[in-house]
Write an enzyme that holds these catalytic residues in place. Structure first.
Site, PDB file in Angstrom:
ATOM      1  N   CYS A 178      43.289  39.268  36.255  1.00 57.88           N
ATOM      2  CA  CYS A 178      42.187  38.774  35.429  1.00 57.88           C
ATOM      3  C   CYS A 178      42.461  37.377  34.882  1.00 57.88           C
ATOM      4  O   CYS A 178      41.610  36.486  34.966  1.00 57.88           O
ATOM      5  CB  CYS A 178      41.858  39.761  34.309  1.00 57.88           C
ATOM      6  SG  CYS A 178      43.144  40.007  33.074  1.00 57.88           S
TER       7      CYS A 178
ATOM      8  N   HIS B 239      42.468  42.179  28.749  1.00 56.80           N
ATOM      9  CA  HIS B 239      41.650  41.817  29.900  1.00 56.80           C
ATOM     10  C   HIS B 239      40.732  40.661  29.514  1.00 56.80           C
ATOM     11  O   HIS B 239      40.244  40.602  28.391  1.00 56.80           O
ATOM     12  CB  HIS B 239      40.818  43.030  30.344  1.00 56.80           C
ATOM     13  CG  HIS B 239      40.150  42.827  31.669  1.00 56.80           C
ATOM     14  ND1 HIS B 239      40.849  42.795  32.854  1.00 56.80           N
ATOM     15  CD2 HIS B 239      38.845  42.631  31.998  1.00 56.80           C
ATOM     16  CE1 HIS B 239      39.989  42.595  33.859  1.00 56.80           C
ATOM     17  NE2 HIS B 239      38.776  42.491  33.365  1.00 56.80           N
TER      18      HIS B 239
ATOM     19  N   HIS C 290      34.881  38.717  36.512  1.00 50.76           N
ATOM     20  CA  HIS C 290      36.284  39.046  36.262  1.00 50.76           C
ATOM     21  C   HIS C 290      36.926  39.626  37.503  1.00 50.76           C
ATOM     22  O   HIS C 290      36.255  39.957  38.478  1.00 50.76           O
ATOM     23  CB  HIS C 290      36.399  40.028  35.080  1.00 50.76           C
ATOM     24  CG  HIS C 290      35.865  41.397  35.361  1.00 50.76           C
ATOM     25  ND1 HIS C 290      36.556  42.541  35.044  1.00 50.76           N
ATOM     26  CD2 HIS C 290      34.703  41.818  35.919  1.00 50.76           C
ATOM     27  CE1 HIS C 290      35.845  43.609  35.391  1.00 50.76           C
ATOM     28  NE2 HIS C 290      34.722  43.196  35.930  1.00 50.76           N
TER      29      HIS C 290
END
Length: 127
Positions: free
Chosen positions: A31, A83, A95
């Site tokens: 990510c 994240h 993402h």
């Protein structure tokens, strides 16, 4: 600016997730690797390596004030800011989700992301 940033990001859609990955050459992104690559390519910014470090950058943004190019953070590993994705507008973000998945666009309205949302940061000037 923002349009360059989003163009770069969309160019990586479909690339495989890879833990610790920094780009297509390395077999994929995680990510923060995706975010680093997009901001680096589009704006020449050298962002830190982890989502948690990125969460300390720029200015905090309220969810009502999100703009394309803002970083959005989620708790996906039972810890905050584990994240990160790039906000695209219209409550969608881009993402690199997880092992076995590809870089994609998802809605932040889904219950999974709503429950895990940690906030956003703006690191683009004049955004």
């Amino acid at each position: 600016g923002v349009s360059d940033l989003l163009d770069k990001g969309f160019g990586y859609l479909g690339i495989k997730y890879r833990f610790g990955g920094n780009g297509p050459e390395g077999g994929g992104f995680d990510c923060s690797g995706l975010v680093r690559k997009v901001f680096g390519d589009a704006l020449g910014l050298n962002l830190p390596r982890t989502a948690a470090e990125m969460a300390k950058l720029g200015d905090k943004v309220g969810s009502q004030d999100l703009k394309p190019g803002d970083l959005v953070f989620f708790n996906t590993m039972r810890r905050t800011f584990s994240h990160v994705g790039i906000y695209l507008g219209d409550n969608h973000f881009m993402h690199a989700p997880r092992t076995g998945a590809e870089v994609r666009v998802e809605s932040m309205d889904s219950s999974y992301w709503v429950q895990r949302y940690n906030g956003a940061r703006r690191i683009l000037d004049g955004n």
